[in-house]
Design a protein around this motif. Structure first.
Motif, PDB file in Angstrom:
ATOM      1  N   PHE A   6       0.829  -1.205   0.000  1.00 15.85           N
ATOM      2  CA  PHE A   6       0.000   0.000   0.000  1.00 15.85           C
ATOM      3  C   PHE A   6       0.872   1.268   0.000  1.00 15.85           C
ATOM      4  CE2 PHE A   6      -2.612   3.216   2.079  1.00 15.85           C
ATOM      5  CZ  PHE A   6      -3.867   3.015   1.542  1.00 15.85           C
ATOM      6  N   THR A 144      -7.046   0.183  -0.758  1.00 18.83           N
ATOM      7  CA  THR A 144      -6.266  -0.860  -1.444  1.00 18.83           C
ATOM      8  C   THR A 144      -5.057  -0.215  -2.124  1.00 18.83           C
ATOM      9  OG1 THR A 144      -7.371  -0.588  -3.576  1.00 18.83           O
ATOM     10  CG2 THR A 144      -8.394  -2.123  -2.019  1.00 18.83           C
ATOM     11  N   PRO A 145      -4.025  -1.002  -2.424  1.00 21.65           N
ATOM     12  CA  PRO A 145      -2.888  -0.437  -3.156  1.00 21.65           C
ATOM     13  C   PRO A 145      -3.293   0.176  -4.497  1.00 21.65           C
ATOM     14  CG  PRO A 145      -2.253  -2.511  -2.163  1.00 21.65           C
ATOM     15  CD  PRO A 145      -3.741  -2.379  -1.951  1.00 21.65           C
TER      16      PRO A 145
END
Lengths: 335, 342
Positions: A6, A144-145
Motif C-alpha cells: 500500500f 487498497t494499493p
C-alpha cells in the motif's frame, strides 16, 4: 500488473508524477532518509528536508503552490496537522474562493493515519471527518494499493489542495517503522487485501466515485480504509446467517459519491457506517444526512471511535470499529 | 561527585534498560523513545525541584519523571497498558501525566514549551517562589509554538526554565541541516538569561541549574539552559537508521538497492542527486557515531568514574538501585505470563 504494498503504491505514484512534472516538489521531515530513492533520482532541489515546523512548511507549501509549484507535503501523522492547521483551513482551502476562482492551490498532503499498533491517542487518530468538513479541500481515503496509487495519481493532477490519508495499518512501511521496529514479538491485525495488491502504473481513480466492494440487498455498510476490510469480513460472516450486506468503499469523502450511497440505501432501507474516525459530527452523521436529504428514512447505526483512542492494545482493538462490533450493529438493524 | 546525583542517573538508566527489554518482549507497543544519554541533564536539573514546581516534558519523558519521584511501578504499568498505570493504560509512554507532581508530557514535538509557560503562569499566580521547567530538544526549537513561547515567557516574565537537550538530531535529520542560528542565541535574542553546559557532566548541569532556578524563584526573567548530550538509542527503539548504520549489509540492503535503482533512472540535476546520496551516507555515519555507548560519550560512565574515589558508596548505590528497579519490574509484571524471567 505488478503487486506492491500500500505504501509503495503511493511512493510509485509520486515518483511517476515527479518524473513527468518538474513542478512537483516533495517536502517533509526526514524525507531525505524516508524517501531516499527520490533524493537519488530527483536530487535535493526537489526533495526538501523540513525542520520540525509543520506550521511553516504547510504554509510554505500553500505559498509555493500559489507561485507555480505543486508541493507534496508529507506529515509524519495526520495528528500533527493540528500544529499547522491554519495553512490548510484558512489558506489552501480558501484561495480558490478568495481569488474569484482564478487561483488554485495544488498541494497534496500525504497524511499517515489511524491506530491498530498501540501508539496512543495522539498518534492514532483519523480526523478525515474534521478535514472533509472544510469547503475547498479534497479528501481521499484509499483502502487498497490500486486505489492508493490511483487516487494519488489523480490528486497530483488536481488543481486544488488534497489530503491523502494513508492508513498506517495498511502501510507495511509505517507499521514496521512505528509499530514493529524489527521485533517478532508483536502482531497486528492487518487486512491482507488492503496491505498488498496489484497496481497498474498510470491508472487513475476519479475523485468522488465510490466502489461497491460487495453487493447485497439487506443492509448497506459504508466505510473507508481499514473499515472497508472489517466490513467485508463482517459481511462474510453475516451472509452465513442469511444477511446480505452491500459494502460501499467511499474512497473519497470530499467530493462524496452521494448517489452510490443513496441508491444502495434505497434498496436496502438499512445503513450502517463503519468508521475509524470519531463518532460525532463526522462521516457517520454526514451519511445519515445524505440519506435523509434524499427522502430516505433507513434504519441506521454507526460503529465508530467513541472516545480518545486508548493505548493498551486490547482496549484499542475494542475501541476501533472491529468485525464483532459491526456484526452486532448489523444484527440489531436486521432483527 | 554528589552520591545522590549518581543514584538518580543510575535510576534513570536502569529504568530505561528495563523498558527496552519489555519493549523487545513485545509488552510495550508503538514507538518507544528512550532518554538514554540524557541522565546527567535530568538528574542535574530535576533534583532542584520542589513540591508545587511544574514539569513539562516531551516524548522522551522517562528520565525527568524517574528523578522527580513518580512511582516507577505506575509508570511501568502504564507502558504495559494496565488499568492501574499512570493513565489507566489509556495514555502510553509519550503521554505520561502525574497531577500530583504537576508533570505532563506530549508526543507533539515542541508542545512542552507552551505547556511549561502555562505551568509557570499558574505558579506565579498561585504558588509564590514556585517555577516550571520545560524539557525540550534542539529539533523542537524549530516549531512555531516553541519560538512563540520564547517571546511569550519574556513578555509575561514567567518563572520558566527551558532545558534544551541538544543531541544534534531532529528525528532522523541533523538539526544543523534544517536550522538557522543556535538555540541559546535564539533565546538570548528574546531576552532570556541563558547558560550552556556539557550535558554529560552532571555537576556542571547541577550548578548551572541551581543558579538559573535560584534566580527564577526570586522573580528574574525566564531562563534557558542548553545542554549537549548524546542520543544513545536512536530516535526510538528499533530505529531503522541506527540498524542500517550498524549493519548496512543486512538491514540496509533493501534501501540501498532502491536508492541504487533510482539513481540509474532519468531524473533531476546530477549534482543535487549526488549531494543527496552523500548526505544520506553522512547521516548513517553520524547516527552510528552518536550511539556509541562505551567510553567518554556516555554520561553515566563519566559519573561512575567520578565515583571511583568512593567505591563503597558507589557499590552500595548500585546495589540499591538494582534492587529498586528489579522489585519495581517484578511488581509491574505481576500479572504478565512469565513475569520478569520470560
Amino acid at each position: 500488473m505488478p503487486e506492491c504494498t500500500f505504501g509503495r503504491a503511493i511512493d510509485l505514484a509520486i515518483e511517476h508524477a515527479m518524473a513527468r512534472d518538474a513542478t512537483i516538489v516533495l517536502i517533509g521531515e526526514d524525507v531525505p532518509m524516508l524517501r531516499a530513492p527520490l533524493v537519488a533520482r530527483f536530487g535535493t532541489g526537489r526533495v526538501l528536508a523540513a525542520p520540525i515546523s509543520e506550521a511553516a512548511f504547510l504554509g510554505a507549501a500553500a505559498g509555493a503552490a500559489m507561485g507555480g509549484l505543486r508541493p507534496v507535503v508529507e506529515l509524519y501523522m495526520v495528528d500533527f496537522i493540528g500544529v499547522g492547521l491554519d495553512a490548510v483551513l484558512n489558506h489552501m482551502a480558501k484561495l480558490d474562493t478568495f481569488s474569484g476562482g482564478g487561483w488554485r492551490c495544488p498541494v497534496l498532503i500525504r497524511a499517515p493515519s489511524g491506530g491498530g499498533y498501540g501508539d496512543g491517542g495522539q498518534h492514532g487518530q483519523s480526523l478525515w471527518g474534521m478535514l472533509a468538513a472544510i469547503p475547498g479541500l479534497t479528501v481521499v481515503v484509499p483502502s487498497t494499493p490500486a486505489d492508493a496509487y490511483g487516487l494519488t495519481a489523480t490528486a497530483l493532477g488536481h488543481d486544488g489542495p488534497v489530503v491523502l490519508f494513508e492508513s498506517k495499518l495498511l502501510s507495511a512501511e509505517w507499521l514496521e517503522f512505528l509499530g514493529r521496529g524489527a521485533r517478532d514479538s508483536v502482531t497486528f491485525d492487518v487486512p491482507p487485501a488492503g496491505a498488498r495488491g496489484a497496481v497498474e502504473p498510470g491508472a487513475t481513480v476519479p475523485l468522488g466515485q465510490a466502489a461497491v466492494r460487495r453487493q447485497g440487498g439487506d443492509l448497506t455498510i459504508a466505510a473507508v480504509a481499514v473499515g472497508v476490510h472489517r466490513a467485508l469480513e463482517a459481511a462474510d460472516r453475516l451472509a452465513a446467517k442469511g444477511i446480505e450486506c452491500e459494502v460501499i468503499d467511499l474512497r473519497s469523502l470530499r467530493p462524496l459519491d452521494r448517489r452510490t450511497v443513496v441508491e444502495s440505501v434505497r434498496r436496502t432501507s438499512r445503513l450502517l457506517v463503519a468508521d475509524e474516525d470519531y463518532v460525532a459530527y463526522g462521516l457517520a452523521g454526514e451519511l445519515a444526512a445524505v440519506a435523509l436529504e434524499a427522502g430516505l428514512t433507513p434504519r441506521y447505526a454507526r460503529v465508530c471511535l467513541e472516545d480518545t483512542l486508548p493505548y493498551a492494545r486490547h482496549l484499542e482493538a475494542a475501541a476501533l470499529p472491529n468485525v464483532e462490533r459491526i456484526i452486532a450493529a448489523a444484527l440489531r438493524l436486521t432483527d | 561527585m554528589h552520591p545522590d546525583l549518581y543514584r538518580q542517573m543510575l535510576r534513570a538508566r536502569a529504568y530505561e534498560v528495563a523498558v527496552a527489554d519489555l519493549w523487545r518482549r513485545g509488552l510495550i507497543s508503538g514507538e518507544m523513545h528512550l532518554g538514554t544519554g540524557e541522565e546527567a541533564v535530568a538528574a542535574g536539573v530535576v533534583t532542584h525541584l520542589r513540591d508545587g514546581d511544574g514539569l513539562a516534558l516531551a516524548h522522551r519523558c522517562s528520565p525527568p519523571l524517574v528523578v522527580r519521584g513518580v512511582p516507577l511501578v505506575r509508570m511501568l504499568r502504564e507502558l504495559l497498558g494496565k488499568p492501574d498505570g499512570l493513565g489507566h493504560g489509556r495514555a502510553g509512554h509519550m503521554h505520561l501525566f502525574s497531577r500530583e507532581h504537576l508533570a505532563g508530557s506530549s508526543g507533539v514535538v515542541g508542545a512542552s514549551l507552551p505547556m511549561g509557560a502555562g505551568l509557570a503562569l499558574a505558579a506565579s499566580r498561585l504558588r509564590p517562589r514556585r517555577i516550571a521547567v520545560a524539557f525540550t530538544g534542539d529539533g523542537a526549537l524549530n516549531q512555531g509554538m516553541a519560538l512563540e513561547t520564547l517571546n511569550l515567557a519574556v513578555a509575561w516574565n514567567l518563572p520558566l526554565l527551558v532545558v534544551c537537550i541538544d543531541n544534534r538530531w531532529a528525528i532522523a535529520t541533523r538539526s544543523a541541516d534544517v536550522s538557522g542560528g543556535e538555540p541559546g542565541e535564539r533565546a538570548a535574542a528574546f531576552g532570556w538569561q541563558t547558560a550552556r553546559v556539557d550535558g554529560r557532566d552532571v555537576l556542571a548541569v547541577h550548578a548551572a541549574a541551581q543558579t538559573l532556578i535560584g534566580r527564577l524563584r526570586k522573580g528574574r526573567k525566564p531562563a534557558f539552559l542548553l545542554a549537549t548530550c548524546p542520543r544513545l538509542d536512536g530516535h526510538f527503539l528499533g530505529d531503522p537508521m541506527l540498524r542500517m548504520a550498524r549493519q548496512p549489509l543486512t538491514d540496509g540492503r533493501e534501501l540501498l538497492g532502491e536508492v541504487a535503482g533510482a539513481a540509474t533512472r532519468k531524473g533531476g540535476d546530477l549534482l543535487r542527486r549526488v549531494g543527496g546520496v552523500l548526505r544520506m551516507t553522512r547521516l548513517l555515519v553520524q547516527a552510528r557515531a552518536g550511539a556509541e555507548r562505551d567510553g567518554r560519550g556516555d554520561p553515566l560512565q563519566q559519573a561512575r568514574d567520578a565515583m571511583a574515589r568512593d567505591p563503597e558508596v558507589r557499590d552500595r548505590i548500585e546495589h540499591e538501585v538494582h534492587d529498586e528497579i528489579a522489585s519495581a519490574l517484578e511488581a509491574a509484571l505481576i500479572d504478565t505470563p512469565g513475569g520478569v524471567d520470560a
